[in-house]
Design a protein around this motif. Sequence first.
Motif, PDB file in Angstrom:
ATOM      1  N   PRO A 100       0.822  -1.213   0.000  1.00  0.00           N
ATOM      2  CA  PRO A 100       0.000   0.000   0.000  1.00  0.00           C
ATOM      3  C   PRO A 100       0.852   1.257   0.000  1.00  0.00           C
ATOM      4  O   PRO A 100       1.962   1.277   0.550  1.00  0.00           O
ATOM      5  N   ALA A 101       0.349   2.307  -0.628  1.00  0.00           N
ATOM      6  CA  ALA A 101       1.043   3.597  -0.643  1.00  0.00           C
ATOM      7  C   ALA A 101       1.061   4.176   0.773  1.00  0.00           C
ATOM      8  O   ALA A 101       0.157   3.919   1.568  1.00  0.00           O
ATOM      9  N   PRO A 102       2.102   4.951   1.110  1.00  0.00           N
ATOM     10  CA  PRO A 102       2.134   5.568   2.435  1.00  0.00           C
ATOM     11  C   PRO A 102       1.084   6.658   2.550  1.00  0.00           C
ATOM     12  O   PRO A 102       0.710   7.282   1.556  1.00  0.00           O
ATOM     13  N   GLY A 103       0.608   6.889   3.741  1.00  0.00           N
ATOM     14  CA  GLY A 103      -0.367   7.957   3.938  1.00  0.00           C
ATOM     15  C   GLY A 103      -1.225   7.712   5.153  1.00  0.00           C
ATOM     16  O   GLY A 103      -1.715   6.598   5.373  1.00  0.00           O
ATOM     17  N   THR A 104      -1.412   8.757   5.952  1.00  0.00           N
ATOM     18  CA  THR A 104      -2.284   8.692   7.126  1.00  0.00           C
ATOM     19  C   THR A 104      -3.447   9.670   7.006  1.00  0.00           C
ATOM     20  O   THR A 104      -4.338   9.680   7.842  1.00  0.00           O
ATOM     21  N   ALA A 105      -3.403  10.516   5.969  1.00  0.00           N
ATOM     22  CA  ALA A 105      -4.434  11.529   5.754  1.00  0.00           C
ATOM     23  C   ALA A 105      -4.768  11.555   4.264  1.00  0.00           C
ATOM     24  O   ALA A 105      -4.151  10.847   3.465  1.00  0.00           O
ATOM     25  N   LEU A 106      -5.749  12.380   3.904  1.00  0.00           N
ATOM     26  CA  LEU A 106      -6.192  12.427   2.514  1.00  0.00           C
ATOM     27  C   LEU A 106      -6.354  13.883   2.079  1.00  0.00           C
ATOM     28  O   LEU A 106      -6.934  14.691   2.800  1.00  0.00           O
ATOM     29  N   LEU A 107      -5.820  14.199   0.889  1.00  0.00           N
ATOM     30  CA  LEU A 107      -5.948  15.529   0.311  1.00  0.00           C
ATOM     31  C   LEU A 107      -6.724  15.417  -0.994  1.00  0.00           C
ATOM     32  O   LEU A 107      -6.291  14.735  -1.922  1.00  0.00           O
ATOM     33  N   CYS A 108      -7.877  16.086  -1.059  1.00  0.00           N
ATOM     34  CA  CYS A 108      -8.737  16.011  -2.238  1.00  0.00           C
ATOM     35  C   CYS A 108      -8.797  17.377  -2.924  1.00  0.00           C
ATOM     36  O   CYS A 108      -8.809  18.414  -2.266  1.00  0.00           O
ATOM     37  N   GLN A 109      -8.847  17.347  -4.246  1.00  0.00           N
ATOM     38  CA  GLN A 109      -8.943  18.558  -5.055  1.00  0.00           C
ATOM     39  C   GLN A 109     -10.286  18.532  -5.767  1.00  0.00           C
ATOM     40  O   GLN A 109     -10.456  17.865  -6.780  1.00  0.00           O
ATOM     41  N   ARG A 110     -11.264  19.242  -5.229  1.00  0.00           N
ATOM     42  CA  ARG A 110     -12.627  19.211  -5.733  1.00  0.00           C
ATOM     43  C   ARG A 110     -12.815  20.286  -6.801  1.00  0.00           C
ATOM     44  O   ARG A 110     -12.744  21.479  -6.502  1.00  0.00           O
ATOM     45  N   MET A 111     -13.053  19.867  -8.029  1.00  0.00           N
ATOM     46  CA  MET A 111     -13.162  20.789  -9.165  1.00  0.00           C
ATOM     47  C   MET A 111     -14.536  20.629  -9.820  1.00  0.00           C
ATOM     48  O   MET A 111     -14.921  19.515 -10.169  1.00  0.00           O
ATOM     49  N   TYR A 112     -15.241  21.748  -9.981  1.00  0.00           N
ATOM     50  CA  TYR A 112     -16.600  21.721 -10.532  1.00  0.00           C
ATOM     51  C   TYR A 112     -16.729  22.694 -11.699  1.00  0.00           C
ATOM     52  O   TYR A 112     -16.207  23.813 -11.650  1.00  0.00           O
ATOM     53  N   ILE A 113     -17.434  22.264 -12.735  1.00  0.00           N
ATOM     54  CA  ILE A 113     -17.861  23.132 -13.826  1.00  0.00           C
ATOM     55  C   ILE A 113     -19.343  22.875 -14.050  1.00  0.00           C
ATOM     56  O   ILE A 113     -19.756  21.729 -14.251  1.00  0.00           O
ATOM     57  N   ASP A 114     -20.133  23.939 -13.978  1.00  0.00           N
ATOM     58  CA  ASP A 114     -21.585  23.826 -14.166  1.00  0.00           C
ATOM     59  C   ASP A 114     -22.206  22.823 -13.199  1.00  0.00           C
ATOM     60  O   ASP A 114     -23.118  22.078 -13.555  1.00  0.00           O
ATOM     61  N   GLY A 115     -21.705  22.789 -11.966  1.00  0.00           N
ATOM     62  CA  GLY A 115     -22.265  21.931 -10.929  1.00  0.00           C
ATOM     63  C   GLY A 115     -21.856  20.467 -10.998  1.00  0.00           C
ATOM     64  O   GLY A 115     -22.304  19.669 -10.184  1.00  0.00           O
ATOM     65  N   VAL A 116     -21.008  20.107 -11.938  1.00  0.00           N
ATOM     66  CA  VAL A 116     -20.586  18.706 -12.095  1.00  0.00           C
ATOM     67  C   VAL A 116     -19.114  18.594 -11.679  1.00  0.00           C
ATOM     68  O   VAL A 116     -18.269  19.369 -12.142  1.00  0.00           O
ATOM     69  N   ARG A 117     -18.823  17.626 -10.830  1.00  0.00           N
ATOM     70  CA  ARG A 117     -17.444  17.449 -10.383  1.00  0.00           C
ATOM     71  C   ARG A 117     -16.623  16.742 -11.441  1.00  0.00           C
ATOM     72  O   ARG A 117     -17.001  15.685 -11.938  1.00  0.00           O
ATOM     73  N   ILE A 118     -15.491  17.328 -11.777  1.00  0.00           N
ATOM     74  CA  ILE A 118     -14.582  16.691 -12.731  1.00  0.00           C
ATOM     75  C   ILE A 118     -14.030  15.413 -12.115  1.00  0.00           C
ATOM     76  O   ILE A 118     -13.658  15.386 -10.952  1.00  0.00           O
ATOM     77  N   ASP A 119     -13.982  14.353 -12.896  1.00  0.00           N
ATOM     78  CA  ASP A 119     -13.497  13.040 -12.465  1.00  0.00           C
ATOM     79  C   ASP A 119     -14.496  12.297 -11.579  1.00  0.00           C
ATOM     80  O   ASP A 119     -14.133  11.329 -10.905  1.00  0.00           O
ATOM     81  N   HIS A 120     -15.764  12.721 -11.564  1.00  0.00           N
ATOM     82  CA  HIS A 120     -16.738  12.049 -10.707  1.00  0.00           C
ATOM     83  C   HIS A 120     -16.976  10.604 -11.137  1.00  0.00           C
ATOM     84  O   HIS A 120     -17.392   9.770 -10.319  1.00  0.00           O
ATOM     85  N   GLN A 121     -16.679  10.293 -12.402  1.00  0.00           N
ATOM     86  CA  GLN A 121     -16.916   8.920 -12.872  1.00  0.00           C
ATOM     87  C   GLN A 121     -16.047   7.914 -12.121  1.00  0.00           C
ATOM     88  O   GLN A 121     -16.377   6.734 -12.038  1.00  0.00           O
TER      89      GLN A 121
END
Length: 229
Positions: free
Chosen positions: A104-125
């Motif tokens: 598993p990759a190292p990490g104890t926390a999570l950083l998210c980059q939430r990007m929206y255009i016209d109310g739709v989140r990019i990469d939501h699929q």
Amino acid sequence: MALSFARKAGMATAAAVAIGAVSFGASAVAAPAGPAAPAAHQVGAAPAAAAAKAVAAPRKQTPEIVTQLIGKGRVDGKRWSVALEFHRTLPEGYELPTSPDGTPAPGTALLCQRMYIDGVRIDHQGGPWSDCQPVTGTHDPAGSGSMGLWGFQDKGTSGSRLMVSNPEADIAYGIVNLTDGTRLKAATVTVPGTDYRAWAVAIPNGKTISAVDQYDKRHHRLTHDTYWR
């Protein structure tokens, strides 16, 4: 979908900042009925305030999720926004990505980059964590040094797009230069209590990028990229 020259691990959706506070209670004590005590006995009586129960000062709890708006506006008549969302612990349902050998990759926390255009989140699929990457604590260098062009079409190379940079600490702002002479400028914004930061601008449909420059607070240009389109 994105065109990016730096590592971007898995990503996800926005969440709210929760700050708890200690609630307070108050009480009063009634004096017993009866004749008043002689005046001489009242001279040394303690003030009523001294008999009151001390109330603890309110204590702020450290929020588990911190969301910081990076930029927002309109592009091609549609609203857009970018926010960084920091989870102090790995959220329920999130699984660390693994290497081919299963480590598993190292990490104890999570950083998210939430990007929206016209109310739709990019990469939501890709699911709720598709725009997130694992980090260790609040000062992990893995959360800096990347830049990406994000959109819904052709891996961010056409249509309305968002240019997002996660720069090093010395970057104060970025400027995206378009071939028609337009200059799009955005200041770097940092998530409170962390080293995670970003700046973001929106690129209109049909526009072409000639260069992306980043500057320090003294307006010295530190980076100059010409391969973005």
